[in-house]
Design a protein around this motif. Structure first.
Motif, PDB file in Angstrom:
ATOM      1  N   LEU A   2     -24.522  48.686   4.355  1.00 29.46           N
ATOM      2  CA  LEU A   2     -23.277  48.366   5.049  1.00 29.46           C
ATOM      3  C   LEU A   2     -22.087  48.742   4.179  1.00 29.46           C
ATOM      4  O   LEU A   2     -22.183  48.773   2.947  1.00 29.46           O
ATOM      5  CB  LEU A   2     -23.217  46.873   5.355  1.00 29.46           C
ATOM      6  CG  LEU A   2     -24.336  46.291   6.213  1.00 29.46           C
ATOM      7  CD1 LEU A   2     -24.242  44.782   6.249  1.00 29.46           C
ATOM      8  CD2 LEU A   2     -24.279  46.879   7.603  1.00 29.46           C
ATOM      9  N   GLU A   3     -20.967  48.966   4.816  1.00 28.85           N
ATOM     10  CA  GLU A   3     -19.752  49.282   4.080  1.00 28.85           C
ATOM     11  C   GLU A   3     -19.088  47.993   3.598  1.00 28.85           C
ATOM     12  O   GLU A   3     -19.049  46.986   4.317  1.00 28.85           O
ATOM     13  CB  GLU A   3     -18.794  50.058   4.984  1.00 28.85           C
ATOM     14  CG  GLU A   3     -17.600  50.607   4.247  1.00 28.85           C
ATOM     15  CD  GLU A   3     -16.745  51.522   5.120  1.00 28.85           C
ATOM     16  OE1 GLU A   3     -15.534  51.578   4.864  1.00 28.85           O
ATOM     17  OE2 GLU A   3     -17.299  52.157   6.036  1.00 28.85           O
ATOM     18  N   TYR A   4     -18.577  48.029   2.391  1.00 29.56           N
ATOM     19  CA  TYR A   4     -17.841  46.916   1.790  1.00 29.56           C
ATOM     20  C   TYR A   4     -16.442  46.894   2.392  1.00 29.56           C
ATOM     21  O   TYR A   4     -15.742  47.913   2.399  1.00 29.56           O
ATOM     22  CB  TYR A   4     -17.803  47.141   0.280  1.00 29.56           C
ATOM     23  CG  TYR A   4     -17.051  46.125  -0.539  1.00 29.56           C
ATOM     24  CD1 TYR A   4     -17.265  44.760  -0.403  1.00 29.56           C
ATOM     25  CD2 TYR A   4     -16.141  46.550  -1.506  1.00 29.56           C
ATOM     26  CE1 TYR A   4     -16.599  43.841  -1.197  1.00 29.56           C
ATOM     27  CE2 TYR A   4     -15.469  45.638  -2.317  1.00 29.56           C
ATOM     28  CZ  TYR A   4     -15.697  44.292  -2.147  1.00 29.56           C
ATOM     29  OH  TYR A   4     -15.029  43.382  -2.941  1.00 29.56           O
ATOM     30  N   ASP A   5     -16.011  45.739   2.885  1.00 30.86           N
ATOM     31  CA  ASP A   5     -14.697  45.592   3.496  1.00 30.86           C
ATOM     32  C   ASP A   5     -13.680  45.240   2.410  1.00 30.86           C
ATOM     33  O   ASP A   5     -13.407  44.067   2.138  1.00 30.86           O
ATOM     34  CB  ASP A   5     -14.743  44.518   4.589  1.00 30.86           C
ATOM     35  CG  ASP A   5     -13.461  44.435   5.397  1.00 30.86           C
ATOM     36  OD1 ASP A   5     -12.412  44.959   4.956  1.00 30.86           O
ATOM     37  OD2 ASP A   5     -13.506  43.820   6.480  1.00 30.86           O
ATOM     38  N   ARG A   6     -13.141  46.277   1.800  1.00 27.19           N
ATOM     39  CA  ARG A   6     -12.200  46.097   0.681  1.00 27.19           C
ATOM     40  C   ARG A   6     -10.945  45.328   1.105  1.00 27.19           C
ATOM     41  O   ARG A   6     -10.435  44.500   0.355  1.00 27.19           O
ATOM     42  CB  ARG A   6     -11.808  47.456   0.107  1.00 27.19           C
ATOM     43  CG  ARG A   6     -12.972  48.173  -0.494  1.00 27.19           C
ATOM     44  CD  ARG A   6     -12.639  49.579  -0.993  1.00 27.19           C
ATOM     45  NE  ARG A   6     -13.849  50.112  -1.570  1.00 27.19           N
ATOM     46  CZ  ARG A   6     -14.324  49.763  -2.762  1.00 27.19           C
ATOM     47  NH1 ARG A   6     -13.658  48.906  -3.504  1.00 27.19           N
ATOM     48  NH2 ARG A   6     -15.446  50.265  -3.216  1.00 27.19           N
ATOM     49  N   LYS A   7     -10.463  45.607   2.294  1.00 24.05           N
ATOM     50  CA  LYS A   7      -9.264  44.930   2.785  1.00 24.05           C
ATOM     51  C   LYS A   7      -9.499  43.423   2.868  1.00 24.05           C
ATOM     52  O   LYS A   7      -8.659  42.629   2.433  1.00 24.05           O
ATOM     53  CB  LYS A   7      -8.857  45.497   4.145  1.00 24.05           C
ATOM     54  CG  LYS A   7      -7.587  44.886   4.689  1.00 24.05           C
ATOM     55  CD  LYS A   7      -7.194  45.481   6.027  1.00 24.05           C
ATOM     56  CE  LYS A   7      -5.923  44.794   6.514  1.00 24.05           C
ATOM     57  NZ  LYS A   7      -5.660  45.070   7.917  1.00 24.05           N
ATOM     58  N   ALA A   8     -10.629  43.009   3.418  1.00 23.14           N
ATOM     59  CA  ALA A   8     -10.943  41.580   3.532  1.00 23.14           C
ATOM     60  C   ALA A   8     -11.094  40.941   2.154  1.00 23.14           C
ATOM     61  O   ALA A   8     -10.644  39.809   1.940  1.00 23.14           O
ATOM     62  CB  ALA A   8     -12.215  41.378   4.356  1.00 23.14           C
ATOM     63  N   ALA A   9     -11.708  41.655   1.216  1.00 17.84           N
ATOM     64  CA  ALA A   9     -11.874  41.130  -0.146  1.00 17.84           C
ATOM     65  C   ALA A   9     -10.515  40.907  -0.808  1.00 17.84           C
ATOM     66  O   ALA A   9     -10.275  39.862  -1.432  1.00 17.84           O
ATOM     67  CB  ALA A   9     -12.733  42.085  -0.980  1.00 17.84           C
ATOM     68  N   VAL A  10      -9.615  41.856  -0.651  1.00 19.17           N
ATOM     69  CA  VAL A  10      -8.282  41.749  -1.266  1.00 19.17           C
ATOM     70  C   VAL A  10      -7.443  40.680  -0.568  1.00 19.17           C
ATOM     71  O   VAL A  10      -6.726  39.914  -1.234  1.00 19.17           O
ATOM     72  CB  VAL A  10      -7.578  43.123  -1.275  1.00 19.17           C
ATOM     73  CG1 VAL A  10      -6.121  42.993  -1.695  1.00 19.17           C
ATOM     74  CG2 VAL A  10      -8.319  44.076  -2.214  1.00 19.17           C
ATOM     75  N   GLU A  11      -7.527  40.601   0.742  1.00 16.39           N
ATOM     76  CA  GLU A  11      -6.800  39.543   1.458  1.00 16.39           C
ATOM     77  C   GLU A  11      -7.259  38.163   0.977  1.00 16.39           C
ATOM     78  O   GLU A  11      -6.438  37.261   0.789  1.00 16.39           O
ATOM     79  CB  GLU A  11      -7.006  39.676   2.971  1.00 16.39           C
ATOM     80  CG  GLU A  11      -6.233  40.824   3.576  1.00 16.39           C
ATOM     81  CD  GLU A  11      -6.558  41.069   5.043  1.00 16.39           C
ATOM     82  OE1 GLU A  11      -7.469  40.401   5.600  1.00 16.39           O
ATOM     83  OE2 GLU A  11      -5.905  41.945   5.643  1.00 16.39           O
ATOM     84  N   TYR A  12      -8.555  38.006   0.779  1.00 15.03           N
ATOM     85  CA  TYR A  12      -9.084  36.749   0.255  1.00 15.03           C
ATOM     86  C   TYR A  12      -8.527  36.490  -1.146  1.00 15.03           C
ATOM     87  O   TYR A  12      -8.109  35.370  -1.466  1.00 15.03           O
ATOM     88  CB  TYR A  12     -10.615  36.794   0.219  1.00 15.03           C
ATOM     89  CG  TYR A  12     -11.231  35.481  -0.194  1.00 15.03           C
ATOM     90  CD1 TYR A  12     -11.655  34.559   0.755  1.00 15.03           C
ATOM     91  CD2 TYR A  12     -11.399  35.151  -1.539  1.00 15.03           C
ATOM     92  CE1 TYR A  12     -12.221  33.344   0.374  1.00 15.03           C
ATOM     93  CE2 TYR A  12     -11.957  33.945  -1.929  1.00 15.03           C
ATOM     94  CZ  TYR A  12     -12.364  33.044  -0.961  1.00 15.03           C
ATOM     95  OH  TYR A  12     -12.910  31.843  -1.343  1.00 15.03           O
ATOM     96  N   ALA A  13      -8.512  37.514  -1.986  1.00 13.57           N
ATOM     97  CA  ALA A  13      -7.992  37.366  -3.356  1.00 13.57           C
ATOM     98  C   ALA A  13      -6.550  36.885  -3.339  1.00 13.57           C
ATOM     99  O   ALA A  13      -6.183  35.971  -4.087  1.00 13.57           O
ATOM    100  CB  ALA A  13      -8.111  38.695  -4.109  1.00 13.57           C
TER     101      ALA A  13
END
Length: 163
Positions: A2-13
């Motif tokens: 699966l592709e890593y959702d970088r946007k979601a990870a950064v929004e969480y950060a």
């Protein structure tokens, strides 16, 4: 894979950089919360937990978690493992390959890495000044990597997620 959702990870950060998500224990008083925070960010980006007792990457509660969820060297070993077991997979990369959602680990003495940071922005030209991070333990967001006093760095590019 699966592709890593970088946007979601950064929004969480960004959301949790200066506070704690009540769904997770705060390890500040037990050696630091940096890798716990990084793991939470990866999880927010779609990271699938691996429930292998010793060598997995998971969090159930404060007392039921893998060493890789909260330990700097254990997270590194899990992410860079050679087998395609369930969970996020990363590779060591160069600074110019960093993308938002990737990780930086710092060594403050010798080759013992003791701090994990989440990349929230990286711009050209590639340099520590242009890598901005979010982290716990020393809570921060949009902090330049160049403001840290460290001996060594290692950069981890999250490549994909295994389900």
């Amino acid at each position: 894979m699966l592709e890593y959702d970088r946007k979601a990870a950064v929004e969480y950060a960004h959301k949790w950089a200066y506070k704690r998500n009540p769904m997770y224990y705060n390890y500040d008083e037990l050696g630091g919360d940096c890798t716990n925070f990084a793991s939470q960010c990866i999880r927010a980006g779609g990271g699938i937990m691996n429930y292998l007792p010793t060598f997995g990457w998971y969090y159930i509660d404060a007392n039921r978690k893998s060493p890789a969820w909260t330990g700097v060297p254990y997270l590194y070993k899990f992410l860079t493992r050679s087998s395609d077991t369930v969970g996020p997979v990363a590779r060591i990369c160069q600074i110019d390959e960093l993308m938002p959602g990737d990780l930086v680990q710092l060594s403050f003495s010798d080759d013992i890495f003791g701090h994990t940071l989440v990349v929230v922005e990286s711009s050209a030209p590639s340099s520590p000044k242009n890598v901005l991070i979010a982290a716990h333990s020393y809570d921060t967001d949009y902090r330049s990597l160049s403001t840290y006093d460290y001996m060594h760095t290692r950069f981890l590019h999250i490549e994909y997620l295994v389900e």
